[in-house]
Write a protein that holds these residues in place. Structure first.
Motif, PDB file in Angstrom:
ATOM      1  N   TYR A   1       8.033 -31.692  -3.657  1.00 16.85           N
ATOM      2  CA  TYR A   1       7.420 -31.138  -2.450  1.00 16.85           C
ATOM      3  C   TYR A   1       8.232 -31.639  -1.264  1.00 16.85           C
ATOM      4  O   TYR A   1       8.661 -32.790  -1.244  1.00 16.85           O
ATOM      5  N   SER A   2       8.437 -30.791  -0.289  1.00 15.35           N
ATOM      6  CA  SER A   2       9.223 -31.202   0.872  1.00 15.35           C
ATOM      7  C   SER A   2       8.596 -30.717   2.171  1.00 15.35           C
ATOM      8  O   SER A   2       8.211 -29.558   2.295  1.00 15.35           O
ATOM      9  N   SER A   3       8.543 -31.632   3.120  1.00 13.03           N
ATOM     10  CA  SER A   3       8.116 -31.295   4.476  1.00 13.03           C
ATOM     11  C   SER A   3       9.324 -31.115   5.387  1.00 13.03           C
ATOM     12  O   SER A   3       9.185 -31.035   6.596  1.00 13.03           O
TER      13      SER A   3
ATOM     14  N   ALA B   1      -0.014 -32.955  -3.078  1.00 14.17           N
ATOM     15  CA  ALA B   1      -0.505 -31.595  -3.258  1.00 14.17           C
ATOM     16  C   ALA B   1      -1.980 -31.612  -3.635  1.00 14.17           C
ATOM     17  O   ALA B   1      -2.468 -32.554  -4.267  1.00 14.17           O
ATOM     18  N   ALA B   2      -2.693 -30.576  -3.237  1.00 14.14           N
ATOM     19  CA  ALA B   2      -4.116 -30.464  -3.559  1.00 14.14           C
ATOM     20  C   ALA B   2      -4.312 -30.426  -5.064  1.00 14.14           C
ATOM     21  O   ALA B   2      -3.550 -29.793  -5.798  1.00 14.14           O
TER      22      ALA B   2
ATOM     23  N   ARG C   1       3.308 -29.975   6.980  1.00 16.24           N
ATOM     24  CA  ARG C   1       2.988 -28.889   6.056  1.00 16.24           C
ATOM     25  C   ARG C   1       1.598 -29.105   5.475  1.00 16.24           C
ATOM     26  O   ARG C   1       0.929 -30.103   5.769  1.00 16.24           O
ATOM     27  N   GLU C   2       1.190 -28.189   4.623  1.00 16.82           N
ATOM     28  CA  GLU C   2      -0.173 -28.254   4.087  1.00 16.82           C
ATOM     29  C   GLU C   2      -0.405 -29.476   3.209  1.00 16.82           C
ATOM     30  O   GLU C   2      -1.545 -29.913   3.022  1.00 16.82           O
TER      31      GLU C   2
ATOM     32  N   ALA D   1       5.539 -37.484   7.616  1.00 11.52           N
ATOM     33  CA  ALA D   1       6.912 -36.987   7.630  1.00 11.52           C
ATOM     34  C   ALA D   1       7.534 -37.302   8.981  1.00 11.52           C
ATOM     35  O   ALA D   1       7.015 -36.898  10.016  1.00 11.52           O
ATOM     36  N   GLU D   2       8.636 -38.047   8.958  1.00  7.98           N
ATOM     37  CA  GLU D   2       9.328 -38.406  10.191  1.00  7.98           C
ATOM     38  C   GLU D   2      10.834 -38.332   9.970  1.00  7.98           C
ATOM     39  O   GLU D   2      11.340 -38.755   8.929  1.00  7.98           O
ATOM     40  N   SER D   3      11.522 -37.785  10.959  1.00  8.85           N
ATOM     41  CA  SER D   3      12.986 -37.757  10.931  1.00  8.85           C
ATOM     42  C   SER D   3      13.495 -39.035  11.571  1.00  8.85           C
ATOM     43  O   SER D   3      14.004 -39.040  12.697  1.00  8.85           O
ATOM     44  N   GLN D   4      13.322 -40.123  10.853  1.00  6.91           N
ATOM     45  CA  GLN D   4      13.794 -41.425  11.301  1.00  6.91           C
ATOM     46  C   GLN D   4      14.597 -42.059  10.179  1.00  6.91           C
ATOM     47  O   GLN D   4      14.266 -41.922   9.010  1.00  6.91           O
TER      48      GLN D   4
END
Length: 331
Positions: A223-225, A264-265, A286-287, A292-295
Motif C-alpha cells: 500500500y502506498s500513500s 487497510a480496512a 489516502r483512505e 505519511a510525511e515527505s521527510q
C-alpha cells in the motif's frame, strides 16, 4: 638538496600533525557528552527489549539527506542500544553496483555510516535499482565486510526479544515477485529468479516458526500513500494473502522515498514504509493512511514479549511518529 629535504620533511610533519588532530577531533565528537547533547528528545524504547533500525532507498554517495540521516541513525542506535540495521532495498543508486570492488561501497556506505554505533550488523534486502547492477556482488560483499550481512537474495533470522519471546524476521526479495516487472527488460535479472521457490520458502518459514512475532522486510510496499498510490495491486496480490494467512504483525518496505504507516480496512498487517534515507518524494493522505510525511529519516523498532514500538525519526533528530503494536493473546 638539504633545503629540499627539509621542505619535504616539514610538509610530511605538517600532514601527520593535521591527520593526528583530525583523528583526535573525530574521536572527540563521539564521546558521551556528544550523545548527551544530541540526544533525540522523546525517543522511547521498550525496557529490556530488542531494538533495530530500518533504512531504505539510501545509497547516493552522501547526497541529498543521506549524511544527516546517517548522523541521527548513529545517535538513535546509541540511545536504543540497537542490535542491527535492516535495509528495505535500493541500497545503491541509480544502477546498483558493478562488483565487490565498486567505489560505491566506500562513497555510499563505508564513508557515510561512520558513527561508532552503526558498526553493527546490516541485514540488507535487494531493491529494483540493485537489480540494475550486479546484485550478486551485494551478497558476495558479506565475505569482505564485517557488518554487511546478505547471505542470499532472501533469508530468515530469528532473534530473542525477551526471556520468553522471539521474533522471526524474513528478509524477502520482492522484485522477482512483482508482476509489474515481467515485461521490463531492465529487470530481466530479477524476473530470472525463481519466484515460486521463494513463495514456497516464505510459506514454510511462516508456517513452521514458533516465534511470537513475525515481521517481514522487503522493498516494494503493498500500500502506498506516495508516488505509487493505486499502482501496487500486482505485488500486493502476491504477498498480502501470505502475510495475512500466517498472522504477520508488520511489513516494512521502501521504494517510496518517504515515511509511511498504512493499514487497510479489514486487514491485520501493519504496513510501514521506510524509504527516506536520501532523496524525497511527495505524499498524500489516502483512505488507508495512518501517517505519511515527505521527510528524510528512518524507523526504529523496539520490542519485547508484548509490544512492538515503531517510531520514525527525521534528519533533524525529531521523533515525528510513534505507533505500538500489541501482541494478541491468541498468537
Amino acid at each position: 638538496m638539504k633545503k629540499t629535504f627539509l621542505f619535504t620533511l616539514s610538509i610530511v610533519l605538517i600532514g601527520l600533525a593535521s591527520f593526528s588532530l583530525a583523528s583526535h577531533e573525530n574521536h572527540e565528537i563521539y564521546d558521551n557528552e556528544y550523545y548527551s547533547e544530541n540526544a533525540i528528545k522523546g525517543l522511547e524504547t521498550v525496557e529490556d527489549g530488542f531494538s533495530f533500525l530500518v533504512l531504505g532507498d539510501w545509497g547516493r554517495n552522501g547526497h541529498f539527506h543521506q549524511r544527516t540521516v546517517a548522523k541521527w541513525m548513529d545517535i538513535a542506535a546509541a540511545q536504543a542500544d540497537a542490535e542491527f540495521v535492516a535495509t528495505t532495498g535500493d541500497n545503491f543508486y541509480s544502477n546498483g553496483i558493478a562488483s565487490i570492488h565498486d567505489p560505491y561501497w566506500r562513497s555510499s556506505f563505508e564513508d557515510v555510516y561512520t558513527g561508532p554505533n552503526l558498526f553493527i550488523d546490516w541485514y540488507a534486502t535487494l531493491g529494483n535499482h540493485d537489480y540494475r547492477g550486479n546484485w550478486q556482488a551485494q551478497i558476495d560483499y558479506s565475505d569482505i565486510s564485517r557488518r554487511w550481512q546478505m547471505p542470499a537474495p532472501y533469508y530468515a533470522k530469528t532473534v530473542d526479544v525477551s526471556d520468553n519471546a522471539s521474533a522471526l524476521l524474513l528478509f524477502v526479495d520482492t522484485s522477482p515477485l512483482n508482476p509489474a516487472y515481467e515485461s521490463e527488460e531492465k529487470y530481466a535479472a530479477a524476473m530470472a529468479q525463481d519466484g515460486d521457490a521463494q513463495l514456497a520458502w516464505i510459506h514454510k518459514q511462516l508456517s513452521e516458526s514458533k516465534a511470537e512475532w513475525k515481521i517481514v522486510i522487503g522493498h516494494h510496499p503493498l500500500y502506498s500513500s506516495g508516488k505509487r498510490y493505486g499502482k501496487t495491486s500486482g505485488i500486493r496480490n502476491v504477498i498480502e494473502p501470505v502475510l495475512e494467512q500466517y498472522g504477520v504483525q508488520a511489513y516494512f518496505a521502501g521504494h517510496e522515498h518517504d515515511l509511511q504507516h498504512n493499514r487497510a480496512a479489514n486487514k491485520q498487517v501493519e504496513h510501514f514504509v521506510s524509504g527516506a534515507g536520501s532523496e524525497l518524494r511527495p505524499v498524500k493522505q489516502r483512505e488507508f493512511t495512518l501517517f505519511a510525511e515527505s521527510q528524510a529519516g528512518f524507523a526504529i523498532v523496539s520490542m519485547d514479549s508484548t509490544q512492538c514500538l515503531v517510531q520514525f525519526v527525521n534528519n533533524s533528530g525529531e521523533v515525528i511518529y510513534r505507533y505500538t503494536i500489541s501482541l494478541s493473546k491468541d498468537k
